[in-house]
Design a protein around this motif. Sequence first.
Motif, short mmCIF file in Angstrom:
data_model
loop_
_atom_site.label_atom_id
_atom_site.label_comp_id
_atom_site.label_asym_id
_atom_site.label_seq_id
_atom_site.Cartn_x
_atom_site.Cartn_y
_atom_site.Cartn_z
N UNK A 1 36.70 -20.77 17.26
CA UNK A 1 36.26 -22.01 17.91
C UNK A 1 36.46 -21.86 19.41
N UNK A 2 35.88 -22.76 20.16
CA UNK A 2 36.15 -22.86 21.59
C UNK A 2 37.50 -23.54 21.76
N UNK A 3 38.40 -22.92 22.50
CA UNK A 3 39.72 -23.50 22.74
C UNK A 3 39.89 -23.78 24.23
N UNK A 4 40.35 -24.99 24.53
CA UNK A 4 40.58 -25.40 25.91
C UNK A 4 42.03 -25.86 26.05
N UNK A 5 42.75 -25.26 26.98
CA UNK A 5 44.15 -25.61 27.25
C UNK A 5 44.26 -25.93 28.73
N UNK A 6 44.76 -27.13 29.05
CA UNK A 6 44.84 -27.57 30.45
C UNK A 6 46.27 -27.97 30.79
#
Length: 301
Positions: A278-283
């Motif tokens: 999956x696309x993973x986004x961590x901010x």
Amino acid sequence: MPQPLTREQFLDLHRTLSNWSRWGAHDQLGTLNLITREKRVAAARLVRSGRCVSCARPLPTVPAADNQTPVVHLMTATATEGYGGDYVALAPHGYSTSHIDALCHIFHDDRMYNGYPATRVTARGALELAIDALRDGIVTRGVLLDAAGARGADALEPGEQIFVDDLERAEESAGVRASDGDVLLVHTGRWRHRAKHGGWKAHERLAGLDASCLPWLHARGVAALGCDGVSDVLPSRIDGVALPVHSVALVAMGLHLIDNLELGRLAEARAAEQRWEFLLTVAPLVLERGTASPVNPIATF
């Protein structure tokens, strides 16, 4: 079961898996350099259904055996004042808050990643390798590996070790392969076990990766490693070394670690979507000179 690493073998991993100077003498990002623009574009193409799933636990405000430094949440204003206001204080490190470690978090032989001296972490904060180096976030392919499922279990027992064979068995079952620039998320079923049996002293016993997995992580080019524990198995099986995965990953490899994630909901979504990638986004928060940040990673299918 593989034999435990000796202390000498552990120390040798600091040399054989070192990425010091690989991306320059002043590098602050470590293996996140493996996430190229092309990798991000390819990860974005994984979005098909648009389903989004948080991988974070609620901020833990209740003291417990595995939450010895609970988050402080106070109200600064309520209906009495005519608006709502909050004050939050937290210590992100530990065994309960979902957080990402900065590369300045762990020292080995008085050094941090890339050879920076430990003295660069001061009373004013970290002057190198602080968490604000990640201000642009982490956006890449996420891969979920179910270590518990690879053993035919809903959850691993506290203190149960995960070995390379388990990771590769999970890959084979999922039909995926961790590769350069991926964020690897390892599901042990920790929170399912906690819900069933209650909390315990996680700093004493926790399922996680045996140190023998470190060369595999290096060879696969994993950009960051996340777990519903702290990645390390506790106890570590190495005399005198409490957190060998933390030590080698952060200091030698420059591999950021994301601890105490909630991966149960992600596993459920994975089953519905029939995909383990999956696309993973961590901010992370832009906390200048910080050694960690609470995070809410978002997986998008």
